[in-house]
Design an enzyme around this catalytic site. Structure first.
Site, PDB file in Angstrom:
ATOM      1  N   ARG A  44      -9.371  20.169  -4.962  1.00 34.88           N
ATOM      2  CA  ARG A  44      -8.700  19.657  -3.744  1.00 34.88           C
ATOM      3  C   ARG A  44      -9.715  19.544  -2.599  1.00 34.88           C
ATOM      4  O   ARG A  44      -9.684  18.615  -1.801  1.00 34.88           O
ATOM      5  CB  ARG A  44      -7.528  20.559  -3.357  1.00 34.88           C
ATOM      6  CG  ARG A  44      -6.909  20.178  -2.023  1.00 34.88           C
ATOM      7  CD  ARG A  44      -5.469  20.656  -1.792  1.00 34.88           C
ATOM      8  NE  ARG A  44      -5.164  21.945  -2.336  1.00 34.88           N
ATOM      9  CZ  ARG A  44      -5.560  23.115  -1.820  1.00 34.88           C
ATOM     10  NH1 ARG A  44      -6.303  23.145  -0.732  1.00 34.88           N
ATOM     11  NH2 ARG A  44      -5.212  24.249  -2.397  1.00 34.88           N
ATOM     12  N   TYR A  96       1.069  -4.300   8.173  1.00 33.58           N
ATOM     13  CA  TYR A  96       1.730  -3.919   6.933  1.00 33.58           C
ATOM     14  C   TYR A  96       3.001  -3.095   7.228  1.00 33.58           C
ATOM     15  O   TYR A  96       2.961  -2.161   8.034  1.00 33.58           O
ATOM     16  CB  TYR A  96       0.742  -3.123   6.063  1.00 33.58           C
ATOM     17  CG  TYR A  96       1.386  -2.537   4.841  1.00 33.58           C
ATOM     18  CD1 TYR A  96       2.049  -3.345   3.927  1.00 33.58           C
ATOM     19  CD2 TYR A  96       1.347  -1.172   4.603  1.00 33.58           C
ATOM     20  CE1 TYR A  96       2.663  -2.816   2.816  1.00 33.58           C
ATOM     21  CE2 TYR A  96       1.955  -0.623   3.478  1.00 33.58           C
ATOM     22  CZ  TYR A  96       2.615  -1.451   2.595  1.00 33.58           C
ATOM     23  OH  TYR A  96       3.226  -0.917   1.501  1.00 33.58           O
ATOM     24  N   ASP A 168      -7.878  -0.935  10.020  1.00 32.54           N
ATOM     25  CA  ASP A 168      -7.428  -1.053   8.627  1.00 32.54           C
ATOM     26  C   ASP A 168      -8.090  -2.315   8.068  1.00 32.54           C
ATOM     27  O   ASP A 168      -7.672  -3.437   8.352  1.00 32.54           O
ATOM     28  CB  ASP A 168      -5.896  -1.161   8.570  1.00 32.54           C
ATOM     29  CG  ASP A 168      -5.394  -1.259   7.122  1.00 32.54           C
ATOM     30  OD1 ASP A 168      -6.187  -1.654   6.235  1.00 32.54           O
ATOM     31  OD2 ASP A 168      -4.217  -0.966   6.883  1.00 32.54           O
ATOM     32  N   LYS A 193      -6.317  -2.286  -3.373  1.00 35.34           N
ATOM     33  CA  LYS A 193      -6.411  -3.735  -3.287  1.00 35.34           C
ATOM     34  C   LYS A 193      -7.793  -4.210  -3.759  1.00 35.34           C
ATOM     35  O   LYS A 193      -8.141  -4.020  -4.906  1.00 35.34           O
ATOM     36  CB  LYS A 193      -6.067  -4.167  -1.861  1.00 35.34           C
ATOM     37  CG  LYS A 193      -4.758  -3.537  -1.331  1.00 35.34           C
ATOM     38  CD  LYS A 193      -3.572  -3.939  -2.164  1.00 35.34           C
ATOM     39  CE  LYS A 193      -2.205  -3.439  -1.759  1.00 35.34           C
ATOM     40  NZ  LYS A 193      -2.013  -2.160  -1.176  1.00 35.34           N
TER      41      LYS A 193
HETATM   42  N1  PLP Z   1      -2.765  -1.199   4.646  1.00 36.86           N
HETATM   43  C1  PLP Z   1      -2.559  -2.475   4.248  1.00 36.86           C
HETATM   44  C2  PLP Z   1      -3.121  -3.601   5.065  1.00 36.86           C
HETATM   45  C3  PLP Z   1      -1.816  -2.734   3.097  1.00 36.86           C
HETATM   46  O1  PLP Z   1      -1.602  -4.015   2.712  1.00 36.86           O
HETATM   47  C4  PLP Z   1      -1.284  -1.645   2.354  1.00 36.86           C
HETATM   48  C5  PLP Z   1      -0.481  -1.883   1.138  1.00 36.86           C
HETATM   49  O2  PLP Z   1      -0.107  -2.981   0.806  1.00 36.86           O
HETATM   50  C6  PLP Z   1      -1.528  -0.348   2.796  1.00 36.86           C
HETATM   51  C7  PLP Z   1      -2.278  -0.154   3.930  1.00 36.86           C
HETATM   52  C8  PLP Z   1      -0.985   0.826   2.036  1.00 36.86           C
HETATM   53  O3  PLP Z   1      -1.706   1.024   0.861  1.00 36.86           O
HETATM   54  P1  PLP Z   1      -1.142   1.662  -0.517  1.00 36.86           P
HETATM   55  O4  PLP Z   1      -0.115   0.727  -1.026  1.00 36.86           O
HETATM   56  O5  PLP Z   1      -2.372   1.777  -1.349  1.00 36.86           O
HETATM   57  O6  PLP Z   1      -0.552   2.992  -0.163  1.00 36.86           O
END
Ligand code: PLP
Length: 363
Positions: A44, A96, A168, A193
């Site tokens: 961890r 998102y 992000d 992604k």
């Molecule tokens: N940030 C963005 C821009 C996203 O498109 C996503 C998910 O689609 C996330 C964060 C969250 O990621 P996760 O689905 O891997 O938890």
């Protein structure tokens, strides 16, 4: 050069001559005596496979340290630990849906205030800044409207007001932009992604610019343990080896798709920032998204992005389903909008598939 670095990432990770990094499944590490450690004690806290990924990723980002998490949302949540009750965070208006949901939760449960703003409107932005403003949280290409934000002036503004900038960068990846080298404090990704790239790993990563932030995030990362597993850490490194060629091909394809459907009789708007493999299409009112999604054959109707295959997502019922109706509509997220993550297939196959499905989608 970055493409060489990516292709050879984590080559020769240890003394054995191995040309890919080993997967260390051990959760516990032996101590030779009290106070003696190899640097690894308990997974961890730190795991060698996770460290291979984190160290390589921090280097790609030009950052001080990376923290690999069990999902992109765990990466967002890791950053939320930096906020205190009464703090105010300015957030990209369009973002998102899952991030909107967690911020909503923090607002109602922990009294952190989130203001949704247009980061390109400097005057409006300045109006929102006060002594409680703790951070900017920015998606540089917004999801799903694909609006581009100019980050450079924001770093300056944030520095003047001692505000953290959290980016992000999921849609861009370090291949296309490295915000930490330009003035950002924290960069995070849903590594599920483009970083993973093959729709087979759920992962996130947060990278910070300095030791002070690293110390704080390490505390929360270790305390909770929403850390990335050794196998998933290996898969992310494998994904990174081809990031540059996957990204280049997705962008080349996305440009062709955007150009083809611009002005098309079935399409009201093509939303494309021009620099990624992501784009959105708004249908004319006499076309049904439901029928369209039932008729695509080459493209896949699924809720993710950044893989080798073209995925089509319906934000209204998928990524942004949790957003209240009123908030969705303010952002133009309605039942005419689809989001496409353009893959690395033959561009003509993608275009012809969308074309044939549109023909079957007239109401
Ligand atoms: N940030 C963005 C821009 C996203 O498109 C996503 C998910 O689609 C996330 C964060 C969250 O990621 P996760 O689905 O891997 O938890």
């Amino acid at each position: 050069m970055l493409d060489t670095k990516l292709s050879q990432i984590s080559l020769n990770p240890d003394h054995t001559g191995a040309t890919t990094n080993p997967i260390y499944l051990a959760t516990a590490y032996e101590h030779e005596g009290v106070g003696k450690s190899t640097g690894f004690d308990y997974t961890r806290t730190k795991n060698p496979s996770r460290s291979f990924f984190e160290e390589a990723f921090a280097d790609l980002e030009g950052g001080y340290q990376s923290f690999a998490t069990a999902s992109g949302m765990a990466a967002v949540q890791l950053c939320c630990n930096l906020f205190n009750s009464g703090d105010e965070i300015l957030v990209s208006f369009d973002l998102y849906g899952g991030t909107f949901r967690i911020f909503d939760f923090y607002e109602s449960k922990y009294n952190v205030k989130f203001h949704y703003v247009d980061f390109n409107d400097e005057a409006a932005l300045k109006n929102h800044i006060n002594n409680n403003t703790r951070a900017f949280f920015i998606e540089p290409i917004t999801n799903p409207s694909m609006e581009k934000t100019d980050l450079k002036p924001l770093y300056k503004l944030a520095e003047q007001h001692e505000i953290l900038t959290i980016i992000d960068n999921t849609f861009l990846t370090p291949y296309l932009s490295q915000p930490l080298t330009e003035g950002a404090d924290i960069v995070l990704h849903s590594a599920t992604k483009y970083i993973g790239g093959h729709n087979d790993v759920l992962a996130g990563v947060v990278t910070v610019k300095d030791s002070e932030l690293a110390e704080q995030l390490f505390l929360y990362h270790n305390m909770v343990g929403a850390t990335l597993s050794p196998i998933d850490s290996f898969l992310l490194l494998r994904g990174l080896k081809t990031l540059h060629i996957r990204m280049d091909r997705s962008i080349e394809n996305a440009k062709k798709v955007a150009a083809y459907f611009n002005g098309h009789k079935s399409i009201k708007d093509v939303l494309y920032a021009g620099t990624t493999g992501m784009l959105s299409l708004r249908f004319n009112d006499n076309y049904s998204v439901n029928k369209f999604l039932e008729n695509i054959e080459v493209c896949t109707f699924a809720e993710s992005l950044g893989g080798t295959e073209t995925f089509i997502t319906f934000p209204f019922t998928q990524t942004h389903a949790e957003m209240p109706d009123e908030e969705r509509l303010k952002r133009g997220i309605d039942d005419t909008l689809i989001r496409l993550s353009i893959g690395i297939e033959n561009a003509d196959d993608i275009i012809n598939d969308i074309e044939q499905a549109l023909e079957k989608s007239i109401k």
